[in-house]
Each structure stands twice: as C-alpha cells, then as structure tokens.
Design a protein around this motif. Structure first.
Motif, PDB file in Angstrom:
ATOM      1  N   ILE A   1       2.001   1.715  -3.513  1.00  0.00           N
ATOM      2  CA  ILE A   1       1.035   2.244  -4.394  1.00  0.00           C
ATOM      3  C   ILE A   1       0.782   3.880  -4.051  1.00  0.00           C
ATOM      4  CG2 ILE A   1      -1.478   1.977  -4.705  1.00  0.00           C
ATOM      5  CD1 ILE A   1      -1.256  -1.002  -4.169  1.00  0.00           C
ATOM      6  N   ALA A   2       0.931   4.126  -3.003  1.00  0.00           N
ATOM      7  CA  ALA A   2       0.689   5.683  -2.520  1.00  0.00           C
ATOM      8  C   ALA A   2       1.871   6.392  -3.087  1.00  0.00           C
ATOM      9  CB  ALA A   2       0.350   5.919  -1.037  1.00  0.00           C
TER      10      ALA A   2
ATOM     11  N   GLU B   1      -9.834   6.998  -7.129  1.00  0.00           N
ATOM     12  CA  GLU B   1     -10.599   6.822  -5.981  1.00  0.00           C
ATOM     13  C   GLU B   1     -10.511   8.321  -5.199  1.00  0.00           C
ATOM     14  OE1 GLU B   1     -13.412   5.822  -3.405  1.00  0.00           O
ATOM     15  OE2 GLU B   1     -13.401   5.162  -5.286  1.00  0.00           O
ATOM     16  N   GLN B   2      -9.037   8.406  -4.912  1.00  0.00           N
ATOM     17  CA  GLN B   2      -8.960   9.849  -4.052  1.00  0.00           C
ATOM     18  C   GLN B   2      -9.761  11.057  -4.770  1.00  0.00           C
ATOM     19  OE1 GLN B   2      -7.299  10.446  -1.233  1.00  0.00           O
ATOM     20  NE2 GLN B   2      -7.110   8.096  -1.147  1.00  0.00           N
TER      21      GLN B   2
ATOM     22  N   ALA C   1       1.463   6.595  -6.853  1.00  0.00           N
ATOM     23  CA  ALA C   1       0.177   7.600  -6.953  1.00  0.00           C
ATOM     24  C   ALA C   1       0.757   9.005  -7.132  1.00  0.00           C
ATOM     25  CB  ALA C   1      -0.855   7.304  -6.016  1.00  0.00           C
TER      26      ALA C   1
ATOM     27  N   ALA D   1      -2.154   2.276  -8.441  1.00  0.00           N
ATOM     28  CA  ALA D   1      -1.818   3.507  -8.175  1.00  0.00           C
ATOM     29  C   ALA D   1      -2.910   4.506  -8.978  1.00  0.00           C
ATOM     30  CB  ALA D   1      -0.382   3.977  -8.510  1.00  0.00           C
TER      31      ALA D   1
ATOM     32  N   GLN E   1       0.807  -1.091  -0.016  1.00  0.00           N
ATOM     33  CA  GLN E   1       0.148   0.000  -0.121  1.00  0.00           C
ATOM     34  C   GLN E   1       0.895   1.214   0.061  1.00  0.00           C
ATOM     35  OE1 GLN E   1      -3.182   0.200  -0.440  1.00  0.00           O
ATOM     36  NE2 GLN E   1      -3.263  -1.846  -0.631  1.00  0.00           N
TER      37      GLN E   1
ATOM     38  N   GLU F   1      -5.937   3.625  -9.939  1.00  0.00           N
ATOM     39  CA  GLU F   1      -6.932   3.377  -9.423  1.00  0.00           C
ATOM     40  C   GLU F   1      -7.047   4.092  -8.013  1.00  0.00           C
ATOM     41  OE1 GLU F   1      -8.041  -0.650  -8.902  1.00  0.00           O
ATOM     42  OE2 GLU F   1      -7.697  -1.302 -11.044  1.00  0.00           O
ATOM     43  N   TYR F   2      -6.192   4.043  -7.153  1.00  0.00           N
ATOM     44  CA  TYR F   2      -5.939   5.006  -5.989  1.00  0.00           C
ATOM     45  C   TYR F   2      -6.248   6.331  -6.036  1.00  0.00           C
ATOM     46  CZ  TYR F   2      -3.690   6.641  -1.791  1.00  0.00           C
ATOM     47  OH  TYR F   2      -3.455   7.518  -0.639  1.00  0.00           O
TER      48      TYR F   2
END
Length: 88
Positions: free
Chosen positions: A27-28, A73-74, A31, A67, A24, A69-70
């Motif tokens: 991924i952040a 979503e954010q 992103a 990332a 995670q 997708e993240y």
C-alpha cells in the motif's frame, strides 16, 4: 520496464523493517506511485498496479483504493502538523 525489476527485489528490501506487514508495504509503495502519477498529471490504473505487483486485477484495485486512503490520511496529518507548528 525497469519498475518491474525493482518490484521483483521488494522482498529483499523488507529486512530493514521486519514488523511491517507485506500488504501495508504494498500500500505504501502504491501510494508513492500514485503521488508520482499525480505530480505529472497522470492516473495510475489498478491494472497497472496489479501488473507491477504481480497481483490479480481485483487485488490491484484494492491496493489502489487503500493507497488513495493512505495518501489522503498522510496529507491530512501533514496539514494538521503544519497548522499546529504555525499557531505555536
């Protein structure tokens, strides 16, 4: 490149949030890189992500997909929060 040196220090930075999964965290991080690349009108390749994180190209592609997708979503959550605050 300096970003490689910063990536090498990533495990040391994990002490402030020990409950965050390393995947995670990656991924952040990716992103953030994607957002930076978008701001300057460039694309960040999965191969570059894999190189920066020291992963296989296939895993780099997975991180880019996750990332993206993240980030999406954010942005949706920020948009909804903005709409709620305006209508209140």
């Amino acid at each position: 490149m300096y970003t490689g040196a910063a990536t090498a220090r990533l495990p040391e930075q994990q002490t402030d949030e020990p409950d965050v999964d390393p995947v995670q965290r990656q991924i952040a991080t990716v992103a953030g890189w994607l957002a930076e690349a978008e701001e300057v009108g460039q694309k960040l390749s999965a191969a570059e992500v894999a190189r920066r994180l020291g992963l296989s190209p296939k895993t780099g592609q997975r991180r880019v997909n996750a990332a993206a997708e993240y980030l999406e979503e954010q942005r949706r959550q920020q948009g909804r929060a903005h709409l709620r605050s305006v209508s209140s």
